[in-house]
Design a protein around this motif. Structure first.
Motif, PDB file in Angstrom:
ATOM      1  N   GLU A 193       0.846  -1.393   0.006  1.00  0.00           N
ATOM      2  CA  GLU A 193       0.013  -0.137   0.022  1.00  0.00           C
ATOM      3  C   GLU A 193       0.810   1.135   0.123  1.00  0.00           C
ATOM      4  OE1 GLU A 193      -2.500  -0.482   3.381  1.00  0.00           O
ATOM      5  OE2 GLU A 193      -3.491  -2.279   2.498  1.00  0.00           O
ATOM      6  N   GLU A 194       2.174   1.093   0.654  1.00  0.00           N
ATOM      7  CA  GLU A 194       2.740   2.744   0.773  1.00  0.00           C
ATOM      8  C   GLU A 194       4.041   2.422   0.141  1.00  0.00           C
ATOM      9  OE1 GLU A 194       3.235   3.439   5.005  1.00  0.00           O
ATOM     10  OE2 GLU A 194       1.230   2.747   5.380  1.00  0.00           O
ATOM     11  N   VAL A 195       4.632   1.193  -0.413  1.00  0.00           N
ATOM     12  CA  VAL A 195       6.079   1.368  -1.206  1.00  0.00           C
ATOM     13  C   VAL A 195       5.921   1.060  -2.451  1.00  0.00           C
ATOM     14  CG1 VAL A 195       8.323   0.349  -0.961  1.00  0.00           C
ATOM     15  CG2 VAL A 195       6.954   0.745   1.346  1.00  0.00           C
ATOM     16  N   ARG A 196       5.341  -0.187  -2.823  1.00  0.00           N
ATOM     17  CA  ARG A 196       5.212  -0.658  -4.087  1.00  0.00           C
ATOM     18  C   ARG A 196       4.568   0.317  -5.284  1.00  0.00           C
ATOM     19  NH1 ARG A 196       2.490  -3.736  -7.796  1.00  0.00           N
ATOM     20  NH2 ARG A 196       3.545  -5.373  -8.851  1.00  0.00           N
ATOM     21  N   PRO A 197       3.513   1.062  -4.544  1.00  0.00           N
ATOM     22  CA  PRO A 197       2.964   2.076  -5.658  1.00  0.00           C
ATOM     23  C   PRO A 197       3.986   3.182  -6.081  1.00  0.00           C
ATOM     24  CG  PRO A 197       1.439   1.809  -3.724  1.00  0.00           C
ATOM     25  CD  PRO A 197       2.786   0.840  -3.602  1.00  0.00           C
ATOM     26  N   HIS A 198       4.797   3.507  -5.313  1.00  0.00           N
ATOM     27  CA  HIS A 198       6.225   4.417  -5.779  1.00  0.00           C
ATOM     28  C   HIS A 198       7.038   3.761  -6.859  1.00  0.00           C
ATOM     29  CE1 HIS A 198       4.670   7.411  -3.042  1.00  0.00           C
ATOM     30  NE2 HIS A 198       4.353   6.509  -2.009  1.00  0.00           N
ATOM     31  N   VAL A 199       6.989   2.645  -7.148  1.00  0.00           N
ATOM     32  CA  VAL A 199       7.969   1.816  -8.041  1.00  0.00           C
ATOM     33  C   VAL A 199       7.461   1.933  -9.341  1.00  0.00           C
ATOM     34  CG1 VAL A 199       9.251  -0.002  -8.568  1.00  0.00           C
ATOM     35  CG2 VAL A 199       8.977   0.525  -6.139  1.00  0.00           C
ATOM     36  N   PRO A 200       8.303   2.201 -10.246  1.00  0.00           N
ATOM     37  CA  PRO A 200       7.621   2.190 -11.610  1.00  0.00           C
ATOM     38  C   PRO A 200       7.562   0.902 -12.334  1.00  0.00           C
ATOM     39  CG  PRO A 200      10.021   2.914 -11.722  1.00  0.00           C
ATOM     40  CD  PRO A 200       9.735   2.839 -10.360  1.00  0.00           C
ATOM     41  N   ARG A 213      14.358  -1.445  -7.822  1.00  0.00           N
ATOM     42  CA  ARG A 213      14.137  -0.019  -8.109  1.00  0.00           C
ATOM     43  C   ARG A 213      13.755   0.463  -9.513  1.00  0.00           C
ATOM     44  NH1 ARG A 213      19.565   2.913  -6.320  1.00  0.00           N
ATOM     45  NH2 ARG A 213      19.406   1.092  -4.887  1.00  0.00           N
ATOM     46  N   ARG A 214      13.881  -0.528 -10.340  1.00  0.00           N
ATOM     47  CA  ARG A 214      13.616  -0.265 -11.949  1.00  0.00           C
ATOM     48  C   ARG A 214      12.153  -0.888 -12.020  1.00  0.00           C
ATOM     49  NH1 ARG A 214      18.752  -1.746 -11.542  1.00  0.00           N
ATOM     50  NH2 ARG A 214      18.442  -3.892 -12.446  1.00  0.00           N
TER      51      ARG A 214
END
Length: 297
Positions: A193-200, A213-214
């Protein structure tokens, strides 16, 4: 009987009837090819191979300083091959049946205690997205006893956190359901909910739980390096890897009184004998028993 035909049919049998992975099939075929090469060297047909010939082959292999474990695995592969020939080609005997496997010293796996696991997790820098991901990885490894290959291929669509289960694909593409504890669930939800959504997220990796991170699936090597780095940070001298968390998961369950069959199912072991290695008794416990009850203590 031709070697090429026998190998081709054996490969089909391993794939379709045994449902083995490509890696396992290649290992079996490699065992057969070693025997084929020796038969060619000795000018012996496949139909002429008997127990004495198999023993001579193992002596020949031993001269190359191959470990007892590798020899035992080779003999096991050949035993499967000749059993297949008995079924499919009506071969009368299995020449490997009377050949003894090399004696193996069963190695007790390295296990972390709960204090060491807590110390490793506490050493993670939670101020970064990667740190939160890494904490979740360790919680899931220890909380479910996954193989590292099962961890990196874990799918979002196979997380059933509301009923506290995850579905994984193990060896031979065999699926199994594993219960997951509240602690691992808590950090999985935070990560998702808080980390994975910020990964492209890259195309084709949308359903993968743990991403680099990629935005691509983590590699097994990356998980290994994460754990090695944490061990170095806390000065842990034990030789550990992602599999150490699996060993610790199983060992702590068995030591806590869990049913061995249940542990077998959770680990995805085909044979209960593989799981029995976790029934080793803690040495500190043995020492405490002697101290408490022996009259000379």
């Amino acid at each position: 009987m031709e070697w090429d035909i026998a190998k081709k049919d054996f490969k089909r049998y391993l794939l379709l009837e045994r449902n083995l992975s490509n890696h396992s099939i290649d290992a079996y075929l490699n065992d057969v090819q070693k025997l084929e090469a020796y038969c060619s060297f000795k000018k012996t047909a496949l139909a002429q191979v008997d127990a004495r010939f198999i023993q001579q082959f193992l002596v020949f292999i031993n001269d190359f300083s191959i470990s007892a474990f590798t020899q035992a695995r080779l003999l096991s592969g050949l035993r499967t091959f000749f059993a297949f020939l008995q079924i499919e080609y009506d071969r009368k005997d299995n020449p490997t049946e009377l050949v003894e496997s090399p004696r193996l010293n069963r190695k007790i796996p390295t296990v972390l205690n709960i204090e060491e696991i807590d110390a490793l997790i506490a050493a993670i820098d939670l101020s970064t997205l990667e740190g939160m991901r890494n904490k979740t990885i360790l919680e899931v490894l220890y909380g479910c006893g996954l193989r590292v290959s099962e961890l990196v291929t874990l799918k979002v669509s196979n997380l059933y956190l509301d009923v506290e289960f995850v579905k994984v694909e193990g060896k031979g593409s065999k699926e199994r359901l594993i219960p997951i504890g509240h602690h691992a669930i808590k950090y999985l939800k935070i990560y998702l909910e808080e980390v994975r959504p910020h990964v492209p997220v890259q195309m084709g990796h949308e359903d993968v739980v743990f991403l680099n991170r990629r935005g691509k699936q983590l590699t097994r090597v990356m998980v290994f390096l994460i754990i090695k780095d944490l061990a170095k940070k806390i000065g842990l001298t034990k030789p550990i890897s992602p599999h150490t968390f699996r060993h610790s998961f199983a060992s702590h369950l068995v030591e806590g009184g869990a049913d061995l069959r249940a542990v077998q199912d959770m680990l995805g072991h085909e044979s209960i004998t593989t799981t029995e290695i976790y029934t080793h008794i803690d040495k500190d416990y043995l020492q405490s028993v002697i101290t408490q009850y022996h009259p000379r203590s």
